[in-house]
Design an enzyme around this catalytic site. Sequence first.
Site, PDB file in Angstrom:
ATOM      1  CG  HIS A   1      -2.162  -0.918   0.580  1.00  0.00           C
ATOM      2  ND1 HIS A   1      -3.117  -1.038   2.222  1.00  0.00           N
ATOM      3  CD2 HIS A   1      -2.218  -1.670  -0.565  1.00  0.00           C
ATOM      4  CE1 HIS A   1      -3.327  -2.962   1.313  1.00  0.00           C
ATOM      5  NE2 HIS A   1      -3.901  -2.472   0.370  1.00  0.00           N
TER       6      HIS A   1
ATOM      7  CG  HIS B   1     -10.642  -6.674  -3.167  1.00  0.00           C
ATOM      8  ND1 HIS B   1     -11.438  -6.226  -3.493  1.00  0.00           N
ATOM      9  CD2 HIS B   1      -9.704  -6.289  -3.181  1.00  0.00           C
ATOM     10  CE1 HIS B   1     -10.925  -5.509  -4.368  1.00  0.00           C
ATOM     11  NE2 HIS B   1      -9.117  -5.523  -4.124  1.00  0.00           N
TER      12      HIS B   1
ATOM     13  CG  HIS C   1     -10.796  -3.796   0.245  1.00  0.00           C
ATOM     14  ND1 HIS C   1     -10.019  -3.809   0.778  1.00  0.00           N
ATOM     15  CD2 HIS C   1      -9.985  -3.998  -1.069  1.00  0.00           C
ATOM     16  CE1 HIS C   1      -8.391  -3.308   0.483  1.00  0.00           C
ATOM     17  NE2 HIS C   1      -8.954  -3.563  -0.947  1.00  0.00           N
TER      18      HIS C   1
ATOM     19  CD  GLU D   1      -5.986  -7.195  -5.840  1.00  0.00           C
ATOM     20  OE1 GLU D   1      -5.120  -6.548  -5.920  1.00  0.00           O
ATOM     21  OE2 GLU D   1      -7.011  -6.764  -5.402  1.00  0.00           O
TER      22      GLU D   1
ATOM     23  NE  ARG E   1      -1.610  -4.887  -6.605  1.00  0.00           N
ATOM     24  CZ  ARG E   1      -0.911  -4.611  -6.472  1.00  0.00           C
ATOM     25  NH1 ARG E   1       0.432  -4.328  -5.409  1.00  0.00           N
ATOM     26  NH2 ARG E   1      -0.973  -3.315  -5.518  1.00  0.00           N
TER      27      ARG E   1
HETATM   28  N1  GLY Z   1      -6.158  -1.456  -3.813  1.00  0.00           N
HETATM   29  C1  GLY Z   1      -6.378  -2.265  -3.527  1.00  0.00           C
HETATM   30  C2  GLY Z   1      -6.427  -3.095  -3.490  1.00  0.00           C
HETATM   31  O1  GLY Z   1      -5.621  -3.868  -4.943  1.00  0.00           O
HETATM   32  O2  GLY Z   1      -7.462  -3.977  -3.050  1.00  0.00           O
HETATM   33 MN    MN Z   2      -5.847  -2.655  -6.607  1.00  0.00          MN
HETATM   34 MN    MN Z   3      -8.084  -4.922  -5.646  1.00  0.00          MN
END
Ligand code: GLY
Ligand code: MN
Ligand code: MN
Length: 429
Positions: free
Chosen positions: A235, A346, A353, A376, A398
């Site tokens: 993050h 998620h 989220h 992801e 990622r």
């Molecule tokens: N941007 C936050 C996530 O990918 O969960």
């Molecule tokens: Mn994200």
């Molecule tokens: Mn995400």
Amino acid sequence: MHAERRRRFLETMGRNAVAILIGARPARRSADTDYPFRQDSDFHYLTGFDHPNAIAVLRTDGGPSLTLFVEPRDPEAETWTGYRPGVEGACRDYGADEAHAGHAFLEMLPKLLEGAGRVHHVLGRDAEIDAKLVATLEEFRLRSRRGIVPAETIVDPRAVLHEMRLFKEPGELDIMRQAAAITAEAHREAARVARGGSFEYELEAALGYTFRRRGATGPAYPSIVGGGRNATILHYVTNDQKLEDGSLVLIDAGCELRGYASDVTRTYPVGGSFQGPARAVYEVVLAAQEASLEAARPGATLPQVHEASVRVLTEGLVELGLLEGDPAELVAREAYRPYYMHQTSHWLGLDVHDVGNYSVDGEPRRLEPGMVFTVEPGLYVPADDAGAETRFRGIGVRIEDDVVVTAEGHENLTAAIPKHPEDVEAWMR
Ligand code: GLY
Ligand code: MN
Ligand code: MN
């Protein structure tokens, strides 16, 4: 749309029930300055009333089915902070059967609760309202000889609401597709600036500029722009370092459009071409993401989507020499975790989220059409990982897309943003 949702919500409440929903309050940023107002997602979902300090009361006992408590019109205050629909606007524009000034709520609460057998209310949000609610029910109990029966149960309305929010309506999916299109354009604008010597905040600015220029509210969450080893901080939002040619920059950014989030990660080669160990790691993550997407279809579960990534990532880690041993055995003892420490998916919706249960009766829930989630996977080699070959240290990758489950499989909402190395390179040129 909101009225139809309220109808469905009221149906689940049972007879003689009252629901109290509390909207978001302004949040202080510093001194006398507030954060930009953002309505509570549940409140927005049921009312569309996106102004501060509102309370909604829904009831199934024959009285008005929607009562809104709102900030009343006030020409002087509105000169400073802008238009308020007020009591009249709440009825006229938001379908309230009845509306009152917000300050009347506590006083009217006993009247609102009279005769209700069940109260749907989230405890712990507002101590004053909680206390008044409990005191009122106690008072009813003392007066029960006069025929007033206190509600037997206080129910958390979120169980029902969040189940509703998990399944997106066609109109919600349309907004999410538009949010994805804006996010695609923003990634392209940011990737254009991804050159050696640029600062991470220049890419962040390109994202934010594009979001606003296309009419989105702004980022759905603080944009992550991590160059080089910063990509290994999950993050990372400081976004203040200089990019170096030949390294990677990880961008995790998506806009919020009419309340709905998009959430996209791409990892771009600074200078425009993937090279050496960065390319090798990138290709492993891409293969993992494709394996997970393959698994995203009705009847499957998110743990299965995750396992697909874990399997391909672990095989890749062995091929890269970052892990040693039999991939199946390495997966079984989670040896990949130092390099892949988060989940693959998620839920996504009004919140990045998003709400919705991940399991039902202790089992991972099966995917059904209308559910939206992210895919992801990533690999992150810590810069100080003494166990990794030097050339891999500080590489983070990622790749994140947003998908909606369909009857046949899934629709990738963010497929327009390139991720195959040649496509990314061509896009950046
Ligand atoms: N941007 C936050 C996530 O990918 O969960
Ligand atoms: Mn994200
Ligand atoms: Mn995400």
